[in-house]
Design an enzyme around this catalytic site. Structure first.
Site, PDB file in Angstrom:
ATOM      1  N   ASP A   1     -34.730 -34.319 -12.183  1.00 21.19           N
ATOM      2  CA  ASP A   1     -34.090 -35.035 -13.287  1.00 21.19           C
ATOM      3  C   ASP A   1     -34.804 -36.377 -13.426  1.00 21.19           C
ATOM      4  OD1 ASP A   1     -32.556 -36.738 -14.815  1.00 21.19           O
ATOM      5  OD2 ASP A   1     -30.649 -36.208 -13.889  1.00 21.19           O
TER       6      ASP A   1
ATOM      7  N   HIS B   1     -26.454 -37.102 -11.238  1.00 23.25           N
ATOM      8  CA  HIS B   1     -25.683 -37.363 -12.455  1.00 23.25           C
ATOM      9  C   HIS B   1     -24.889 -36.087 -12.783  1.00 23.25           C
ATOM     10  CE1 HIS B   1     -25.170 -37.936 -16.857  1.00 23.25           C
ATOM     11  NE2 HIS B   1     -25.379 -39.223 -16.641  1.00 23.25           N
TER      12      HIS B   1
ATOM     13  N   CYS C   1     -21.208 -41.573 -14.610  1.00 22.44           N
ATOM     14  CA  CYS C   1     -21.369 -40.114 -14.572  1.00 22.44           C
ATOM     15  C   CYS C   1     -21.858 -39.637 -13.207  1.00 22.44           C
ATOM     16  CB  CYS C   1     -22.313 -39.612 -15.679  1.00 22.44           C
ATOM     17  SG  CYS C   1     -21.734 -40.003 -17.315  1.00 22.44           S
TER      18      CYS C   1
ATOM     19  N   LYS D   1     -34.101 -43.131 -23.608  1.00 28.04           N
ATOM     20  CA  LYS D   1     -34.134 -44.093 -22.499  1.00 28.04           C
ATOM     21  C   LYS D   1     -35.526 -44.691 -22.328  1.00 28.04           C
ATOM     22  CE  LYS D   1     -30.604 -41.587 -19.852  1.00 28.04           C
ATOM     23  NZ  LYS D   1     -29.372 -42.375 -19.934  1.00 28.04           N
TER      24      LYS D   1
ATOM     25  N   GLN E   1     -34.253 -41.307 -15.559  1.00 30.88           N
ATOM     26  CA  GLN E   1     -34.428 -42.740 -15.285  1.00 30.88           C
ATOM     27  C   GLN E   1     -35.842 -43.082 -14.814  1.00 30.88           C
ATOM     28  OE1 GLN E   1     -32.239 -44.923 -16.123  1.00 30.88           O
ATOM     29  NE2 GLN E   1     -30.420 -43.643 -16.393  1.00 30.88           N
TER      30      GLN E   1
HETATM   31  N1  7TS Z   1     -29.614 -37.865 -15.528  1.00 29.54           N
HETATM   32  C1  7TS Z   1     -29.594 -39.168 -15.199  1.00 29.54           C
HETATM   33  C2  7TS Z   1     -30.131 -39.610 -13.889  1.00 29.54           C
HETATM   34  C3  7TS Z   1     -29.083 -40.089 -16.117  1.00 29.54           C
HETATM   35  O1  7TS Z   1     -29.082 -41.375 -15.798  1.00 29.54           O
HETATM   36  C4  7TS Z   1     -28.584 -39.632 -17.361  1.00 29.54           C
HETATM   37  C5  7TS Z   1     -27.943 -40.564 -18.351  1.00 29.54           C
HETATM   38  C6  7TS Z   1     -28.661 -38.275 -17.652  1.00 29.54           C
HETATM   39  C7  7TS Z   1     -29.174 -37.420 -16.704  1.00 29.54           C
HETATM   40  C8  7TS Z   1     -28.212 -37.711 -18.958  1.00 29.54           C
HETATM   41  O2  7TS Z   1     -29.068 -38.105 -19.976  1.00 29.54           O
HETATM   42  P1  7TS Z   1     -28.734 -37.763 -21.504  1.00 29.54           P
HETATM   43  O3  7TS Z   1     -29.773 -38.480 -22.283  1.00 29.54           O
HETATM   44  O4  7TS Z   1     -28.794 -36.297 -21.649  1.00 29.54           O
HETATM   45  O5  7TS Z   1     -27.352 -38.295 -21.761  1.00 29.54           O
HETATM   46  N2  7TS Z   1     -27.446 -41.724 -17.772  1.00 29.54           N
HETATM   47  C9  7TS Z   1     -26.647 -42.626 -18.373  1.00 29.54           C
HETATM   48  C10 7TS Z   1     -26.243 -43.800 -17.741  1.00 29.54           C
HETATM   49  O6  7TS Z   1     -26.574 -44.124 -16.593  1.00 29.54           O
HETATM   50  N3  7TS Z   1     -25.452 -44.485 -18.577  1.00 29.54           N
HETATM   51  O7  7TS Z   1     -25.325 -43.805 -19.720  1.00 29.54           O
HETATM   52  C11 7TS Z   1     -26.059 -42.640 -19.604  1.00 29.54           C
END
Ligand code: 7TS
Length: 411
Positions: free
Chosen positions: A203, A125, A368, A229, A206
């Site tokens: 990371d 990501h 992303c 999430k 997910q």
């Molecule tokens: N890493 C992964 C694998 C992700 O899917 C996401 C967010 C992040 C990092 C960042 O997370 P945040 O909470 O700091 O924003 N992924 C997504 C997505 O797949 N659609 O919207 C956000």
């Protein structure tokens, strides 16, 4: 071990799901972006603001003591949730993004030198790429990527040994890919890195909240994830880091809360985790997340994982069988709870707009992961991402609507 779970009754815990959108029952399949929140989490937030809202770690008064106790209890709960050795290894951040930025800015600045290599995977990501690009530019380190094999979206593990050179100082990897659904063998990857003295970052945006996660079993040095999430509120995230690393790392942000003593020209910092939490933190966030973790564990993360995987595998097979020419990304078997696909001649945004009119929330775009999209030779994919409150009927409806969209746009 999974056991029988009353999924229909669990679904009723989510007030938001019982509504119509564009006159159709809502089918929420954008859980990889953010999950919905059960009533118990929403109630915990209201309870905090109605009964014990106060700043933490500073007041001597009763409400501050209660808020501080709840805040620190949440930290201890996170430690148990991922099997950290101690609550002191848990730093509250705004989310996965801020957690990785913290590592890059603090650990990266202290440990990277010109010529050092940061090894990432091609399926990261943006939040596990861009912070490393920034610190690489400042320190003279370079970025190298472990390749992804193709549409089946697996890491090319045969290349790993040659890439893990003595120059590599950090290996950062996504646990579950948000745009492929690939589940990476992070314990094996971390073991291979650790054998060469390389620091590892996983990371877990997910994976946490979707499957059992044990940071000691994974053997990583850093693990980052987001509360929103996994049924928790937005604005709260976690950085797990091994205690010895935190002891040695310089602070990330500085100011109030994180200090022991300040003089005009000198400051003494608190010990971790407080050294890394400057200013008034999100207090409601950890309190809501605590309830979310209890909620998930009452269902059982192994049960949730089995449910998500079954829905995603079913969706993959149904799309493959019923949508002519569909291109599906990620592995056919062993995938996490999402499907990502492209239909020749139809833009992902058109599919998502069409599905929205049918009450179905999907995501279309690069998710992303722009470098990965370029590698796969697509601009965007359409993604349906599941959680434990989704049903097989919803997948059937999804496949029906995707078929209608294909006929509509290709007519
Ligand atoms: N890493 C992964 C694998 C992700 O899917 C996401 C967010 C992040 C990092 C960042 O997370 P945040 O909470 O700091 O924003 N992924 C997504 C997505 O797949 N659609 O919207 C956000």
């Amino acid at each position: 071990m999974t056991q029988a779970v009353d999924w229909a009754s669990i679904r009723r815990d989510f007030p938001i799901l019982s509504q119509t959108v564009h006159g159709k029952p809502l089918i929420y399949l954008d859980n990889a972006a953010t999950s919905q929140k059960p009533r118990v989490v929403i109630d915990a937030l209201r309870d905090y603001y109605e009964r014990y809202n106060a700043n933490v770690h500073r007041g001597i008064h009763e409400l501050s003591a209660r808020a501080t106790a709840a805040f620190e209890a949440a930290r201890a709960r996170v430690a148990r949730f991922i099997n950290a050795r101690s609550p002191d290894e848990i730093i509250f951040t705004r989310g996965t993004t801020e957690a990785i930025n913290l590592v890059a800015a603090s650990w990266g600045a202290a440990n990277l030198r010109p010529g050092d290599v940061i090894l990432l995977t091609e399926m990261e990501h943006h939040s596990n790429i861009v912070p490393w690009q920034q610190i690489a530019a400042r320190t003279g380190a370079t970025l190298v990527y472990l390749p992804v094999t193709g549409d089946e979206g697996l890491l090319d593990l045969d290349k790993l040994d040659t890439l893990l050179t003595h120059r590599v100082k950090l290996f950062g990897m996504v646990h579950v890919s948000n745009s492929l659904g690939t589940v990476n063998p992070v314990a094996e990857l971390c073991a291979r890195a650790r054998a060469r003295g390389i620091t590892t970052l996983v990371d877990g945006a997910q994976s946490a909240g979707h499957m059992p996660v044990d940071v000691q079993q994974i053997g990583c040095d850093f693990f980052a994830f987001s509360g929103h999430k996994m049924c928790g509120p937005t604005g709260i995230g976690i950085l797990y880091a091994r205690a010895a690393l935190l002891e040695a790392m310089p602070p990330y942000q500085t100011g109030g809360e994180m200090i022991l003593r300040v003089e005009y020209h000198h400051t003494e910092f608190k010990k971790p985790p407080h050294k890394f939490e400057a200013g008034t933190p999100d207090i409601a966030g950890p309190i809501g997340l605590h309830v979310a973790m209890d909620y998930l564990d009452a269902i059982g993360r192994a049960n949730i994982w089995a449910h998500d995987q079954a829905l995603a595998t079913y969706a993959y097979e149904q799309l493959a069988a019923k949508v002519p020419g569909v291109r599906l990304f990620g592995p056919r078997t062993g995938r996490a709870g999402l499907v990502s696909f492209a239909i020749p001649g139809v833009h992902a945004h058109d599919i998502v707009t069409f599905a929205d009119r049918a009450g179905i929330a999907l995501r279309g775009g690069h998710h992303c992961t722009q470098p990965l999209m370029h590698k796969l030779g697509v601009e965007a994919t359409t993604r349906a991402s599941f959680y434990f409150y989704n049903t097989k009927d919803e997948v059937d409806r999804l496949v029906e609507v995707i078929c209608e969209a294909q006929r509509f746009f290709n007519r």
